[in-house]
Design a protein around this motif. Structure first.
Motif, PDB file in Angstrom:
ATOM      1  N   TYR A  97      36.998  64.626  38.570  1.00  0.00           N
ATOM      2  CA  TYR A  97      38.224  65.725  39.346  1.00  0.00           C
ATOM      3  C   TYR A  97      37.960  66.138  40.987  1.00  0.00           C
ATOM      4  N   ASN A  98      36.976  67.443  40.560  1.00  0.00           N
ATOM      5  CA  ASN A  98      37.030  68.332  41.268  1.00  0.00           C
ATOM      6  C   ASN A  98      35.665  68.569  41.827  1.00  0.00           C
ATOM      7  N   ALA A  99      34.800  68.212  40.488  1.00  0.00           N
ATOM      8  CA  ALA A  99      33.285  68.060  40.941  1.00  0.00           C
ATOM      9  C   ALA A  99      32.294  66.472  40.960  1.00  0.00           C
ATOM     10  N   ILE A 100      31.386  66.913  41.613  1.00  0.00           N
ATOM     11  CA  ILE A 100      30.298  65.788  41.749  1.00  0.00           C
ATOM     12  C   ILE A 100      29.034  66.358  41.854  1.00  0.00           C
ATOM     13  N   ILE A 101      28.625  65.454  40.978  1.00  0.00           N
ATOM     14  CA  ILE A 101      26.713  65.966  40.427  1.00  0.00           C
ATOM     15  C   ILE A 101      26.419  64.470  40.993  1.00  0.00           C
ATOM     16  N   CYS A 102      24.696  65.416  41.501  1.00  0.00           N
ATOM     17  CA  CYS A 102      23.914  64.311  42.748  1.00  0.00           C
ATOM     18  C   CYS A 102      22.640  64.146  41.411  1.00  0.00           C
ATOM     19  N   LYS A 103      21.978  63.323  40.785  1.00  0.00           N
ATOM     20  CA  LYS A 103      20.981  63.562  39.959  1.00  0.00           C
ATOM     21  C   LYS A 103      20.583  62.823  40.296  1.00  0.00           C
ATOM     22  N   GLY A 104      19.170  63.546  41.229  1.00  0.00           N
ATOM     23  CA  GLY A 104      18.177  62.730  41.762  1.00  0.00           C
ATOM     24  C   GLY A 104      18.399  62.722  43.026  1.00  0.00           C
ATOM     25  N   CYS A 105      19.196  63.883  43.526  1.00  0.00           N
ATOM     26  CA  CYS A 105      19.420  63.590  45.097  1.00  0.00           C
ATOM     27  C   CYS A 105      18.740  62.786  46.232  1.00  0.00           C
ATOM     28  N   ARG A 106      19.222  62.043  46.712  1.00  0.00           N
ATOM     29  CA  ARG A 106      18.797  61.784  48.290  1.00  0.00           C
ATOM     30  C   ARG A 106      19.073  61.806  49.033  1.00  0.00           C
ATOM     31  N   ILE A 107      18.703  62.450  50.355  1.00  0.00           N
ATOM     32  CA  ILE A 107      18.673  62.108  51.699  1.00  0.00           C
ATOM     33  C   ILE A 107      19.830  61.313  52.622  1.00  0.00           C
ATOM     34  N   ASP A 108      19.106  60.216  51.976  1.00  0.00           N
ATOM     35  CA  ASP A 108      20.003  58.793  52.412  1.00  0.00           C
ATOM     36  C   ASP A 108      21.407  58.626  51.922  1.00  0.00           C
ATOM     37  N   GLU A 109      21.913  59.323  50.525  1.00  0.00           N
ATOM     38  CA  GLU A 109      23.338  59.255  50.380  1.00  0.00           C
ATOM     39  C   GLU A 109      24.056  60.098  50.400  1.00  0.00           C
ATOM     40  N   LEU A 110      23.522  61.093  51.330  1.00  0.00           N
ATOM     41  CA  LEU A 110      24.740  62.664  51.185  1.00  0.00           C
ATOM     42  C   LEU A 110      26.285  61.901  51.875  1.00  0.00           C
ATOM     43  N   SER A 111      25.995  61.133  52.525  1.00  0.00           N
ATOM     44  CA  SER A 111      27.429  60.506  52.694  1.00  0.00           C
ATOM     45  C   SER A 111      28.185  60.207  51.408  1.00  0.00           C
ATOM     46  N   LYS A 112      27.755  60.428  50.514  1.00  0.00           N
ATOM     47  CA  LYS A 112      29.194  59.988  49.435  1.00  0.00           C
ATOM     48  C   LYS A 112      29.094  62.044  49.139  1.00  0.00           C
ATOM     49  N   ILE A 113      28.711  62.577  49.191  1.00  0.00           N
ATOM     50  CA  ILE A 113      29.038  63.923  48.766  1.00  0.00           C
ATOM     51  C   ILE A 113      30.390  63.988  50.021  1.00  0.00           C
ATOM     52  N   ARG A 114      29.478  63.553  50.998  1.00  0.00           N
ATOM     53  CA  ARG A 114      30.773  64.109  52.689  1.00  0.00           C
ATOM     54  C   ARG A 114      31.771  63.323  51.901  1.00  0.00           C
ATOM     55  N   THR A 115      31.856  62.499  51.819  1.00  0.00           N
ATOM     56  CA  THR A 115      33.289  61.412  51.574  1.00  0.00           C
ATOM     57  C   THR A 115      34.582  62.823  49.905  1.00  0.00           C
ATOM     58  N   PHE A 116      33.696  62.875  49.536  1.00  0.00           N
ATOM     59  CA  PHE A 116      34.049  63.215  48.092  1.00  0.00           C
ATOM     60  C   PHE A 116      34.840  65.126  48.394  1.00  0.00           C
ATOM     61  N   ILE A 117      33.847  65.493  49.407  1.00  0.00           N
ATOM     62  CA  ILE A 117      34.046  66.899  49.838  1.00  0.00           C
ATOM     63  C   ILE A 117      35.854  66.305  51.317  1.00  0.00           C
ATOM     64  N   ILE A 118      35.395  65.398  51.699  1.00  0.00           N
ATOM     65  CA  ILE A 118      36.720  65.026  53.053  1.00  0.00           C
ATOM     66  C   ILE A 118      38.149  65.172  51.394  1.00  0.00           C
ATOM     67  N   LYS A 119      37.841  64.563  50.849  1.00  0.00           N
ATOM     68  CA  LYS A 119      39.259  64.210  50.103  1.00  0.00           C
ATOM     69  C   LYS A 119      39.196  65.544  49.271  1.00  0.00           C
ATOM     70  N   GLN A 120      39.094  66.041  48.902  1.00  0.00           N
ATOM     71  CA  GLN A 120      38.956  67.823  48.410  1.00  0.00           C
ATOM     72  C   GLN A 120      39.679  68.221  49.335  1.00  0.00           C
ATOM     73  N   ALA A 121      39.164  68.459  50.705  1.00  0.00           N
ATOM     74  CA  ALA A 121      39.328  69.476  51.713  1.00  0.00           C
ATOM     75  C   ALA A 121      40.877  69.260  51.612  1.00  0.00           C
ATOM     76  N   ILE A 122      41.722  67.944  52.072  1.00  0.00           N
ATOM     77  CA  ILE A 122      42.543  67.331  52.684  1.00  0.00           C
ATOM     78  C   ILE A 122      43.926  67.350  51.446  1.00  0.00           C
ATOM     79  N   GLN A 123      42.745  67.378  50.221  1.00  0.00           N
ATOM     80  CA  GLN A 123      44.240  68.195  49.555  1.00  0.00           C
ATOM     81  C   GLN A 123      44.359  69.125  49.234  1.00  0.00           C
ATOM     82  N   TYR A 124      43.684  70.221  49.592  1.00  0.00           N
ATOM     83  CA  TYR A 124      43.714  71.753  50.001  1.00  0.00           C
ATOM     84  C   TYR A 124      44.929  72.010  51.401  1.00  0.00           C
TER      85      TYR A 124
END
Lengths: 147, 119
Positions: free
Chosen positions: A7-34
């Motif tokens: 829902y409103n949380a994302i957990i990144c286990k073993g977070c890598r810089i090359d996969e931060l785009s997934k966090i970006r996509t999540f935040i964009i979706k959340q912010a648009i909802q607000y």
């Protein structure tokens, strides 16, 4: 790296810089909802990415056994992106206002992430880990649009 | 969820000016690729550079940092890095930190080329 979204949380286990785009996509979706526009949402995602990049590079030193947990929520009039990490505490509020000409003269390529976060967000709160709180929390706050 | 965002670089030239065309996402993961390209150009004494950003969708501080790292040495050698055809959302990131004062940002490649021509 394992990404878990709940829902409103994302957990990144073993977070890598090359996969931060997934966090970006999540935040964009959340912010648009607000109620933020696409452009505003992308800026909030950029600020979040800059904070996560700093954690991975400087706090975790690319240690892929460590996790980053991000939770989004409304607090009073703010949309909050709370970023929790288990690294060495670092409060971005300790960084003074950027002198872009100084960075230019010194031919530096780093140090631009925190100024970007400060330009984008309205408030930044930092709660370091304590004896009864295992993780550091960085709260990036943006005023929710009124209409 | 999206796959890892892609990033591609293409090199071309117009007379003695090097054009670096960027495509996709320039972030902490992909910035070292651009850094290497600019370093290679400098090692070959190619200091007149235009960065074509018409297909660049995203830039983070790591991307901005690449330009910051090399611009002064390039100017010391009589060259410049001129930025052209930025999408509005990419321009806004440059604008956040006042980059338009430090870098020449042009609407088209042609106008960037003209900037390198002697008056």
């Amino acid at each position: 790296m394992i990404i878990k979204i709940k829902y409103n949380a994302i957990i990144c286990k073993g977070c890598r810089i090359d996969e931060l785009s997934k966090i970006r996509t999540f935040i964009i979706k959340q912010a648009i909802q607000y109620g933020f526009t696409d452009d505003e949402a992308q800026f909030i995602a950029l600020a979040t990415e800059e904070a996560c990049t700093n954690i991975i590079k400087y706090s975790y030193k690319f240690d892929q056994t460590k996790d980053i947990e991000i939770v989004t929520y409304k607090l009073n009039e703010f949309f909050v992106v709370e970023i929790n990490d288990e690294g060495k505490p670092f409060d971005p509020n300790q960084i003074d206002k950027i002198d872009i000409n100084k960075i230019f003269r010194e031919r530096k390529r780093g140090g631009l992430g925190i100024p970007i976060i400060k330009k984008i967000m309205d408030e930044i709160e930092y709660l370091p880990a304590e004896s009864n709180k295992k993780k550091n929390s960085l709260l990036l706050k943006k005023l929710i649009p009124s209409n | 969820m999206n796959q890892t965002n892609k990033f591609e670089i293409q090199l071309s030239s117009i007379s003695n000016i090097e054009i670096i065309s960027l495509n996709g996402y320039l972030d902490a993961h992909t910035a070292p690729q651009l850094e290497k390209i600019i370093q290679d150009l400098m090692q070959n004494n190619k200091y007149k550079i235009i960065v074509d950003m018409k297909n660049l969708d995203y830039i983070s501080s790591a991307g901005l940092g690449v330009f910051m790292a090399f611009i002064e040495e390039i100017r010391d050698n009589g060259g410049d890095i001129k930025l052209a055809e930025l999408k509005p959302k990419v321009y806004k990131v440059f604008d956040l930190l006042g980059f338009p004062i430090l870098f020449k940002i042009l609407p088209t490649i042609d106008e960037a080329v003209k900037q390198f021509e002697p008056n």
